[in-house]
Design an enzyme around this catalytic site. Structure first.
Site, short mmCIF file in Angstrom:
data_model
loop_
_atom_site.label_atom_id
_atom_site.label_comp_id
_atom_site.label_asym_id
_atom_site.label_seq_id
_atom_site.Cartn_x
_atom_site.Cartn_y
_atom_site.Cartn_z
CG ASP A 12 6.83 8.85 2.30
OD1 ASP A 12 7.67 9.64 1.81
OD2 ASP A 12 6.60 7.73 1.80
CG HIS A 243 14.06 7.25 -5.39
ND1 HIS A 243 13.95 7.01 -6.74
CD2 HIS A 243 14.29 6.05 -4.82
CE1 HIS A 243 14.12 5.71 -6.97
NE2 HIS A 243 14.34 5.12 -5.82
C1 BDR Z 1 9.78 6.90 -3.48
O1 BDR Z 1 9.21 5.91 -2.62
C2 BDR Z 1 9.75 5.99 -1.34
O2 BDR Z 1 10.21 4.74 -0.93
C3 BDR Z 1 10.87 6.99 -1.40
O3 BDR Z 1 10.93 7.77 -0.21
C4 BDR Z 1 10.56 7.83 -2.60
O4 BDR Z 1 9.76 8.93 -2.26
C5 BDR Z 1 10.60 6.21 -4.56
O5 BDR Z 1 9.79 5.40 -5.35
CA CA Z 2 9.49 9.68 0.07
#
Ligand code: BDR
Ligand code: CA
Length: 318
Positions: A12, A243
């Protein structure tokens, strides 16, 4: 070198999604065979635009992109998180449109066709809400038996969430889908907040990206200030949590991680515990709700500096 590992990234994009995509594309150990898109950081329409644009910028428009679900299985999509990733999902910096379009198949259809066409070979790497993966599992009940592994970014087994004390963003966006995926009978590795908040890039690390003379790094340098600002304001960091790239790092350097293995359920209730990824910590798996579930490899620790250096090395490549 052995044959590169075939991965399908479900994403995403998203600032850290863009980093993870470029990291994977510049790692010779990995062969990104397809990209599928999902709502989350932005709408599915924006995510699809960004995925195509990021691949075009990286000179990899040969990789098929399939547009995913527009909304969670059961709940209502909460909408883009402009304050984290910008209104365009790319730090409000914009990215030129790709001349190519998404394929006509849905994300779930492309996932099924890709996995079933290469039984036992494809690793799914979802770094957004798990809706597409759950839909693919519904579409093809034999899917789980034919994936090599699922290595996902999401969840928080032993630490608080980042949406609220219970939930992490990807799982919170579709807990019902996540509970289906964690129930799949295949190897699953969870790179959730338990580990991703321990992998951090400092401003000095990001300055190294800014000095890299390639168009991918130049784009990251345009979009990262928005992400740094968010982390500074909400987490008190002078940098960012890594992340989505941590899922890629696990594929490249599993020996840099520690983990615990437990079956996982996702709280799909409609109260304050919603979206919590709950590990069965009892020996013998004797709780009915977790019974029969394949233990998930929950990453709990990592050599942060080693992983950051690895990612910076890859992002610097031409
Ligand atoms: C996840 O949430 C999204 O904001 C980031 O892309 C990552 O996949 C982190 O909690
Ligand atoms: Ca993500």
């Amino acid at each position: 070198m052995t044959n590169p590992r075939k991965i399908l990234i479900d994403t995403d994009p998203g600032i850290d999604d863009a980093m993870a995509l470029f990291y994977a594309l510049s790692s010779p150990e990995l062969d990104v065979v397809a990209v599928t898109t999902i709502f989350g950081n932005a709408t599915t329409e924006t995510s699809t635009y960004n995925a195509l644009a990021l691949l075009s910028l990286a000179g990899r428009s040969d990789i098929p992109v399939a547009r995913g679900a527009e909304a969670p299985l059961v709940a209502t999509y909460g909408g883009p998180v402009d304050f984290v990733h910008g209104a365009d999902g790319q730090g409000n910096a914009g990215i030129p449109a790709s001349p190519t379009s998404a394929v006509s198949e849905s994300a779930a259809e492309l996932i099924v066709r890709t996995v079933m066409g290469a039984p036992g070979e494809i690793t799914l790497v979802p770094v957004g809400p798990l809706t597409n993966i759950a839909l693919a599992m519904r579409l093809e009940p034999k899917l789980a038996g034919n994936v090599r592994e699922i290595v996902l970014m999401g969840g928080n087994a032993f630490c608080p969430g980042n949406v609220n004390p219970s939930g992490e963003a990807n799982i919170h966006n579709d807990p019902e889908a996540a509970d289906i995926v964690f129930g799949a009978a295949c190897p699953i590795t969870m790179a959730g907040l338990d580990v991703t908040q321990k992998v951090q890039m400092t401003r000095a690390d990001l300055a190294r990206i800014a000095a890299m003379p390639n168009p991918r790094a130049a784009h990251l340098t345009r979009i990262l200030p928005c992400y740094v600002e968010f982390h500074t304001r909400y987490d008190g960091l002078d940098g960012i949590f890594v992340h989505d790239s941590t899922a890629i790092s696990y594929l490249l350097a599993p020996d840099a991680f520690t983990w615990a293995e437990h079956p996982v359920r996702v709280d799909c209730g409609h109260s304050f515990g919603r979206a919590k990824t709950i590990a069965d910590e009892t020996v013998g798996n004797d709780n009915e709700a977790w019974a029969g579930r394949t233990p998930v490899r929950i990453l709990t620790g990592a050599d942060s500096r080693r992983l950051v250096e690895l990612e910076l090395d890859r992002l610097a490549r031409e």
